[in-house]
Design a protein around this motif. Structure first.
Motif, PDB file in Angstrom:
ATOM      1  N   GLU A   4      -0.448  11.236  -5.673  1.00  0.00           N
ATOM      2  CA  GLU A   4      -1.407  11.482  -4.605  1.00  0.00           C
ATOM      3  C   GLU A   4      -1.881  12.928  -4.757  1.00  0.00           C
ATOM      4  O   GLU A   4      -1.160  13.861  -4.398  1.00  0.00           O
ATOM      5  CB  GLU A   4      -0.761  11.255  -3.227  1.00  0.00           C
ATOM      6  N   CYS A  30      -3.772  14.772  -3.170  1.00  0.00           N
ATOM      7  CA  CYS A  30      -3.799  15.579  -1.933  1.00  0.00           C
ATOM      8  C   CYS A  30      -2.434  16.211  -1.650  1.00  0.00           C
ATOM      9  O   CYS A  30      -2.332  17.128  -0.853  1.00  0.00           O
ATOM     10  CB  CYS A  30      -4.163  14.722  -0.730  1.00  0.00           C
ATOM     11  N   ASN A  48       3.727   7.288   4.773  1.00  0.00           N
ATOM     12  CA  ASN A  48       3.690   7.913   3.451  1.00  0.00           C
ATOM     13  C   ASN A  48       4.393   7.057   2.402  1.00  0.00           C
ATOM     14  O   ASN A  48       3.945   6.974   1.261  1.00  0.00           O
ATOM     15  CB  ASN A  48       4.315   9.309   3.508  1.00  0.00           C
ATOM     16  N   HIS A  67       2.090   4.317   1.513  1.00  0.00           N
ATOM     17  CA  HIS A  67       0.984   4.884   0.749  1.00  0.00           C
ATOM     18  C   HIS A  67       1.400   5.105  -0.710  1.00  0.00           C
ATOM     19  O   HIS A  67       0.690   4.721  -1.635  1.00  0.00           O
ATOM     20  CB  HIS A  67       0.557   6.198   1.407  1.00  0.00           C
ATOM     21  N   LEU A 105       0.078   3.415  -4.447  1.00  0.00           N
ATOM     22  CA  LEU A 105      -0.330   4.215  -5.604  1.00  0.00           C
ATOM     23  C   LEU A 105       0.509   3.886  -6.835  1.00  0.00           C
ATOM     24  O   LEU A 105       0.017   3.844  -7.963  1.00  0.00           O
ATOM     25  CB  LEU A 105      -0.215   5.703  -5.275  1.00  0.00           C
TER      26      LEU A 105
END
Ligand SMILES: *[C@@H]1O[C@H](CO)[C@@H](O)[C@H](O)[C@H]1NC(C)=O
Length: 468
Positions: free
Chosen positions: A261, A263, A275, A278, A282
């Motif tokens: 990620e 970011c 998270n 998330h 990914l």
């Protein structure tokens, strides 16, 4: 009017908990002043009282959980491991099941079950607990010995429930993979396969202190096919062991270092459910190419961990390196960042059967001790659990019985109907350690005991109901 006033009054109380005093709202009452008695409520006082009541209620739960931990440790202390142990326990899948001739089947047993409001309206039997075992660890000697030893908890479950009738589910989740749950309930299972492994549940958090974890995954060309599949599964399994008290990031490397990620570059993020989910999305998209340059990835990881020292979770820092071997020697990275203190533990998951460039990774085994070889998907769970044992060791050796409140979760495994699964739960849990003399120096984590608390239960104490 009376009815309306009561409901309005509730609103007021809720608001007045926010704003000290109800003055703001008194104006609105003008029209009905005769019918309604207005009392000023001190918001701060209300909140304080709520907090006290909550503390008292939670205190009772913690007391029950402590009793379970003590009983489990005592039972383990007197239990002698028996490789050939035969023991019929009650398997929650088989409760009240009969064979073709109508006879109870092994591990079944007959228990009258009664639908119980208190246990999410499920049919239960409060005389005993029963056992859930994932299929892949069925009836191994470790399981049988653990189940046999933890029979001692039955009396404590029952006694706890008698003393505190607000208790709901109580459990012992063993580090060998079985789950003892009180009260007895029957777990319907459509596929005949139990994939549920209690060690995946978030209360495994109870077994370790908060931790900072960086997962470093090799996505170079040699990691294609099954290796990548195993690597992804390993990452997901590691993520499942993390909770909102932990911090995490994931770095992928081949010719260059890449944050999965972007970011989250250079930082650690809270390993809360959002998270974690998330990251899982990914990870699913990772693909392989190029050459694996592990050195820079390790450097980057050490840098992040060194930076956060002094903030966040200090106690436990780990790098999980997932690779099938390294082309470059990276000892000097350790020298620069981690020696001589070795504050960061490095766990290496060496993926694959044949080891071409394993030597550069294997030295970690001598220098850092934590190294496992993962060659099949089935190995992943065991291997990942191993790191928890290592990280929990300081706690184990100090017999540090921290009580843990897990993040709120919805249990879709235990309660499979939708209405039931809508209940938000939190878990009060505590690690259980072996007190046997021969294990004291390196510490053995037996599992986790705990009880689930429905958030509904906590909300009942909320001050909006405290209206006179
Ligand atoms: C181990 O278990 C078996 C089967 O339950 C039993 O026959 C045997 O006596 C046990 N051994 C010991 C040392 O207790």
């Amino acid at each position: 009017v009376q009815q309306w006033a009561v409901s309005f009054g509730k609103e007021i109380a809720a608001l007045s908990a926010k704003y000290s005093g109800a003055k703001l709202l008194q104006k609105k009452y003008k029209d009905i002043e005769g019918a309604v008695k207005i009392e000023e409520v001190d918001g701060e006082e209300l909140v304080k009282k709520f907090a006290e009541e909550m503390e008292e209620m939670l205190g009772r739960k913690m007391k029950s959980v402590k009793k379970l931990a003590e009983a489990a440790e005592d039972a383990d202390l007197v239990h002698e491991y028996n490789e050939t142990l035969q023991f019929d326990y009650f398997n929650s899948l088989l409760i009240n099941t009969v064979d073709e001739d109508g006879n109870p089947i092994p591990l079944g047993g007959e228990f009258p079950l009664e639908r119980n409001e208190h246990f999410n309206k499920l049919p239960v039997n409060t005389q005993q607990s029963n056992i859930q075992v994932p299929t892949n660890v069925y009836n191994q000697p470790d399981i049988l010995n653990g189940v046999y030893m933890s029979e001692a908890l039955n009396d404590i479950f029952v006694d706890n429930f008698q003393k505190d009738p607000t208790l709901t589910w109580q459990y012992f989740g063993s580090s060998t993979g079985f789950f003892r749950l009180y009260p007895i309930q029957w777990t319907p299972d459509e596929n005949g396969v139990v994939t549920f492994d209690c060690r995946n549940r978030n209360y495994i958090q109870a077994a370790t202190s908060p931790k900072d974890v960086i997962i470093v995954v090799d996505v170079s060309g040699s990691m294609k096919g099954l290796r990548l599949t195993i690597a992804k599964h390993t990452i997901n399994t590691i993520l499942d062991t993390l909770g909102e008290n932990d911090f995490v990031n994931i770095i992928a490397y081949s010719d260059y270092v890449r944050y999965v990620e972007p970011c989250f570059k250079g930082i650690l993020v809270q390993a809360d459910l959002d998270n974690r989910e998330h990251f899982k999305l990914l990870i699913d998209e990772l693909h392989v190419r190029g050459e694996g340059k592990v050195k820079n990835a390790m450097k980057e990881s050490f840098k992040i961990l060194n930076e956060v020292q002094g903030q966040g979770s200090l106690c436990n820092q780990a790098i999980m390196l997932i690779t099938d071997g390294a082309m470059e020697d990276f000892q000097d990275v350790f020298q620069e960042f981690n020696w001589p203190d070795r504050r960061v533990r490095v766990f290496t998951y060496l993926i694959g059967r044949e080891m071409t460039f394993a030597e550069n990774v294997k030295w970690i085994a001598c220098n850092n001790k934590y190294y496992t070889h993962v060659s099949t998907l089935a190995d992943v769970q065991e291997n990942v659990m191993e790191y928890l044992h290592v990280l929990s060791r300081p706690m184990v050796i100090n017999h540090d019985h921290d009580i843990i409140w897990t993040e709120a979760y919805m249990d879709s495994v235990l309660f499979n109907t939708q209405a039931q699964s809508l209940l938000m739960m939190t878990s009060v849990a505590m690690p259980v350690f072996s007190k046997k003399e021969e294990t004291l120096s390196h510490g053995i984590l037996l599992g986790v005991v705990g009880t689930d608390v429905a958030l509904r239960e906590l909300m009942r104490l909320a001050p909006r109901y405290k209206v006179s």
